[in-house]
Scaffold this motif. Structure first.
Motif, mmCIF file in Angstrom:
data_model
loop_
_atom_site.group_PDB
_atom_site.id
_atom_site.type_symbol
_atom_site.label_atom_id
_atom_site.label_comp_id
_atom_site.label_asym_id
_atom_site.label_seq_id
_atom_site.Cartn_x
_atom_site.Cartn_y
_atom_site.Cartn_z
ATOM 1 N N TRP A 121 -2.722 1.336 3.568
ATOM 2 C CA TRP A 121 -3.611 0.378 2.911
ATOM 3 C C TRP A 121 -3.438 -1.030 3.453
ATOM 4 O O TRP A 121 -4.417 -1.786 3.511
ATOM 5 N N VAL A 122 -2.239 -1.401 3.853
ATOM 6 C CA VAL A 122 -2.040 -2.726 4.455
ATOM 7 C C VAL A 122 -2.822 -2.827 5.759
ATOM 8 O O VAL A 122 -3.487 -3.849 6.029
ATOM 9 N N ARG A 123 -2.768 -1.777 6.582
ATOM 10 C CA ARG A 123 -3.506 -1.777 7.847
ATOM 11 C C ARG A 123 -5.005 -1.906 7.601
ATOM 12 O O ARG A 123 -5.693 -2.672 8.282
ATOM 13 N N LEU B 195 -9.794 2.997 11.649
ATOM 14 C CA LEU B 195 -10.248 2.511 10.350
ATOM 15 C C LEU B 195 -11.344 3.420 9.796
ATOM 16 O O LEU B 195 -12.239 3.839 10.541
ATOM 17 N N PRO B 196 -11.310 3.730 8.516
ATOM 18 C CA PRO B 196 -12.308 4.650 7.945
ATOM 19 C C PRO B 196 -13.757 4.199 8.146
ATOM 20 O O PRO B 196 -14.610 4.996 8.554
ATOM 21 N N LEU C 141 -8.533 9.000 2.204
ATOM 22 C CA LEU C 141 -8.298 7.863 1.310
ATOM 23 C C LEU C 141 -7.514 8.278 0.069
ATOM 24 O O LEU C 141 -6.753 7.483 -0.484
ATOM 25 N N LYS C 142 -7.702 9.521 -0.384
ATOM 26 C CA LYS C 142 -7.018 10.018 -1.578
ATOM 27 C C LYS C 142 -5.772 10.839 -1.232
ATOM 28 O O LYS C 142 -5.235 11.544 -2.094
ATOM 29 N N ALA D 61 0.924 5.034 -7.892
ATOM 30 C CA ALA D 61 -0.236 5.926 -7.834
ATOM 31 C C ALA D 61 -1.480 5.240 -8.393
ATOM 32 O O ALA D 61 -2.579 5.362 -7.833
ATOM 33 N N ASN D 62 -1.332 4.505 -9.485
ATOM 34 C CA ASN D 62 -2.469 3.777 -10.051
ATOM 35 C C ASN D 62 -2.930 2.652 -9.126
ATOM 36 O O ASN D 62 -4.131 2.368 -9.027
ATOM 37 N N SER D 63 -1.979 2.010 -8.460
ATOM 38 C CA SER D 63 -2.348 0.961 -7.494
ATOM 39 C C SER D 63 -3.147 1.544 -6.339
ATOM 40 O O SER D 63 -4.166 0.985 -5.924
ATOM 41 N N PHE D 64 -2.707 2.698 -5.824
ATOM 42 C CA PHE D 64 -3.427 3.340 -4.732
ATOM 43 C C PHE D 64 -4.804 3.827 -5.191
ATOM 44 O O PHE D 64 -5.767 3.786 -4.421
#
Length: 217
Positions: A35-37, A71-72, A106-107, A177-180
């Motif tokens: 997620w940082v990337r 990148l997605p 992503l999940k 997990a909630n943050s992601f």
């Protein structure tokens, strides 16, 4: 209380809880890097691509997407832009199908996080039950204050330590997990926003009859 003493006091369920905690930490670090990337690069890259596309520099836009294919959103845009002369409906379907293909990435690990969150407290509860069983097994009404009192104390300690450890592992994992999950929801919103902008630009070009497409080779 040291680590060795903690494992001794917590009983046998401490080992699967330790395995869960190590797995959770490893997966959390992987997701943080992921997620940082994305958050550091993706928005600026996609804005540059849309700017190039508005200026009719399709080749430049595709080249920039290929350089950032990790990148997605870049992969989603490439799936549509590399089609050979699609109509607007085909272009939209390409965007949507590739977006659906990106969702599992992503999940990623979300099911594992949910499993850890669900099982860790249950293992703690199992440790509580085993500790209480050990306590009652050591209990001798006629020996109160005698040699068997230590067994009762150890059983109660096992019950409390295992329960606390299970809750700590579950709470720690749930926090990340909630943050992601929040980052995933935000990413889906960005895919819809930027995908809609690209589709609108393409429709305008198509309606003007500008069929100058970049080669995918």
């Amino acid at each position: 209380m040291g680590i060795n003493n903690l494992f001794t006091a917590g009983g046998v369920v401490m080992w699967p809880l330790f395995g869960f905690s190590v797995l959770a930490v490893a997966l959390i670090f992987e997701r943080i890097r992921f997620w940082v990337r994305i958050n550091n690069r993706q928005s600026s890259v996609i804005r540059d691509v849309l700017k190039l596309y508005r200026l009719d520099n399709v080749v430049g836009a595709i080249d920039k997407l290929r350089k950032n294919a990790d990148l997605p959103l870049a992969r989603i845009f490439l799936a549509a832009l590399e089609l050979e002369e699609p109509n607007p409906e085909e272009f939209r379907l390409a965007l949507e199908s590739e977006a659906q293909a990106e969702i599992p990435l992503l999940k990623r690990f979300q099911n594992i996080f949910e499993t850890i969150i669900g099982l860790a407290p249950l293992l703690g509860l199992l440790g509580t039950v085993l500790g209480l069983i050990a306590s009652f097994a050591s209990l001798d009404i006629g020996d109160v204050g005698g040699t068997k009192t230590a067994g009762v104390t150890a059983g109660i300690s096992e019950a409390l330590v295992s329960t606390a450890t299970g809750l700590v592992v579950a709470i720690f994992t749930l926090l990340f997990a909630n943050s992601f999950r929040g980052l995933y929801v935000r990413q889906i919103a960005l895919i819809q926003e930027y995908g809609g902008q690209l589709e609108l630009l393409y429709r305008r070009r198509y309606e003007r009859g500008e069929r100058s497409y970049a080669s995918t080779r």
